[in-house]
Design an enzyme around this catalytic site. Structure first.
Site, mmCIF file in Angstrom:
data_model
loop_
_atom_site.group_PDB
_atom_site.id
_atom_site.type_symbol
_atom_site.label_atom_id
_atom_site.label_comp_id
_atom_site.label_asym_id
_atom_site.label_seq_id
_atom_site.Cartn_x
_atom_site.Cartn_y
_atom_site.Cartn_z
ATOM 1 C CB CYS A 346 -0.917 -0.011 1.219
ATOM 2 S SG CYS A 346 -2.020 -1.421 1.274
ATOM 3 C CD GLU A 347 3.577 3.416 1.804
ATOM 4 O OE1 GLU A 347 3.780 4.490 1.172
ATOM 5 O OE2 GLU A 347 3.089 3.377 2.946
#
Length: 418
Positions: A346-347
């Protein structure tokens, strides 16, 4: 063009037993490279390479390198423990740390390691920590300012900023440290310094050596101490991009020899041993991260999603570093598709490549990410609950050995208190 040290058929067979992603290392390549290094410095009888454990803290690799004459450069308690458990102790360990807790100095002293002091205040701190000053001791030097090498054979400058680094002592401090350590019982002294990272220049090591050799001659005259070794540390790099030229370690060794004979020998210091601490150079090119294409996404850009992520290789996300990618089985096809190669974190920086031209990638294709043999697995982490992958060793006889199993959810949960 970078060529993987394994074939598509080999990798498919390996992946059938050890699912992707995984790191794999080339035993033959590592051994041959270690032998080239040793040959390049064979003119110095006391020469020793201390492999930087932080680059690849895997026992099988440390033992392999130890068989080739390498010691360990350690910087923490855990790295000292790994070295000890591999049977590497005594002066085969160089302990170079900073902001060091007392218990780590105590462990290094118990193992008989050569301790490298990063700061003048550590002189008294070391004595309080272990109850004495070792007879053989080293101090780390920071010349300050900006280090530049000028034009190299590759046509670009090497530049770094030692003055902005937290490591090492000033010129006045290292002279004071030597004087105080001598008064406290030290008999043999060494100098250590690191000025630039991942240099692609045959001139860097000779330039660093000349700086340290001149400093050694001056310190001997000023303090009267017996300097028995000089540690050139690391900084000799590898070509991550296929168009970059590789360093020639034989040329580098010869350049250091010339500086040695021009500076140290006339100063009556022709018996000084040389040490190095090469991590990336020793193992970097001989490791691959192997991953499989599992998704494709067509929005404002073309994305290929793979089953590895930045938790397996942090350098592209952290530094924007380039790592070459080979689509296995398509080595000879045109690189006519532009992709971002992405992981599942989630980056948004979880990308192994951005706008990379590659052959058309189909789902299920195996991708080799090159030059992950140093600062690859070792910089792994567990963000998003991701688990560290397996590490494999491609043996000289062509067989494959599991040298670190993949983590399981139970490993991740083991330290939790519910």
């Amino acid at each position: 063009m970078k060529t993987p040290f394994v074939t598509k058929d080999q990798l498919e067979a390996i992946a059938a037993q050890y699912p992707t992603p995984f790191h794999i290392y080339d035993e033959q390549g590592i051994r041959e490279n270690a032998r080239r290094l040793r040959k390049a410095f064979a003119w110095n009888p006391g020469y020793r390479e201390y492999f930087a454990v932080k680059a690849a803290p895997t026992p099988a690799l440390l033992k392999l390198l130890h068989e080739e004459g390498c010691g360990c450069d350690c910087s923490s308690m855990t790295e000292l423990i790994i070295s000890e458990r591999c049977g590497i102790t005594g002066e085969n360990i160089m302990f170079s740390s900073n902001d060091t807790p007392a218990e780590e100095f105590q462990m290094a002293d118990r193992l008989g390691a050569i301790i490298n002091l990063d700061d003048l205040t550590l002189v008294d701190y070391l004595e309080r920590s272990i109850g004495h000053v070792p007879e053989k001791i080293c101090c780390r030097y920071n010349p300050g300012g900006v280090f530049t090498l000028g034009e190299t054979r590759e046509g670009f400058q090497v530049m770094d900023n030692p003055g902005d680094a937290k490591y090492g002592m000033t010129r006045a401090q290292i002279a004071e440290a030597f004087t105080r350590l001598s008064a406290m019982g030290a008999k043999e002294f060494g100098i250590h310094a690191f000025l630039a990272s991942n240099t692609l220049s045959n001139d860097y090591y000779p330039a660093l050596a000349r700086i340290l050799f001149q400093l050694a001659a001056e310190l001997k005259a000023e303090t009267g101490v017996h300097i028995t070794f000089i540690n050139l540390s690391g900084g000799v790099g590898i070509p991550y991009r296929p168009e970059q030229p590789a360093n020639d370690i034989a040329v580098i060794g010869e350049g250091v020899r010339r500086a040695y004979e021009e500076v140290l020998v006339p100063a009556g210091m022709g018996d000084v041993a040389l040490y190095t601490e090469l991590g990336r150079f020793m193992t970097g090119p001989y490791g691959h991260l192997v991953t499989r294409a599992i998704h494709e996404k067509h929005i404002y850009k073309e994305y290929i999603g793979v089953d590895a992520c930045a938790c397996n290789l942090m350098r592209p996300a952290m530094y924007g570093s380039y790592h070459h990618i080979t689509v296995m089985g398509k080595e000879d096809q045109l690189c006519d598709h532009k992709y971002d190669i992405a992981g599942s974190l989630c980056e948004n920086n979880d990308k192994f490549a951005v706008d990379r031209m590659l052959p058309k990638i189909d789902m299920g294709d195996l991708l080799v990410i090159h030059d992950t043999g140093a600062h690859g697995f070792s910089m792994g982490y567990n963000y998003n609950g991701k688990l560290r992958s397996a590490e494999l060793l491609l043996k000289e006889d062509g067989s494959v050995e599991l040298i670190r199993r993949a983590e399981t959810p139970e490993d991740y949960f083991r330290t939790l208190v519910w």
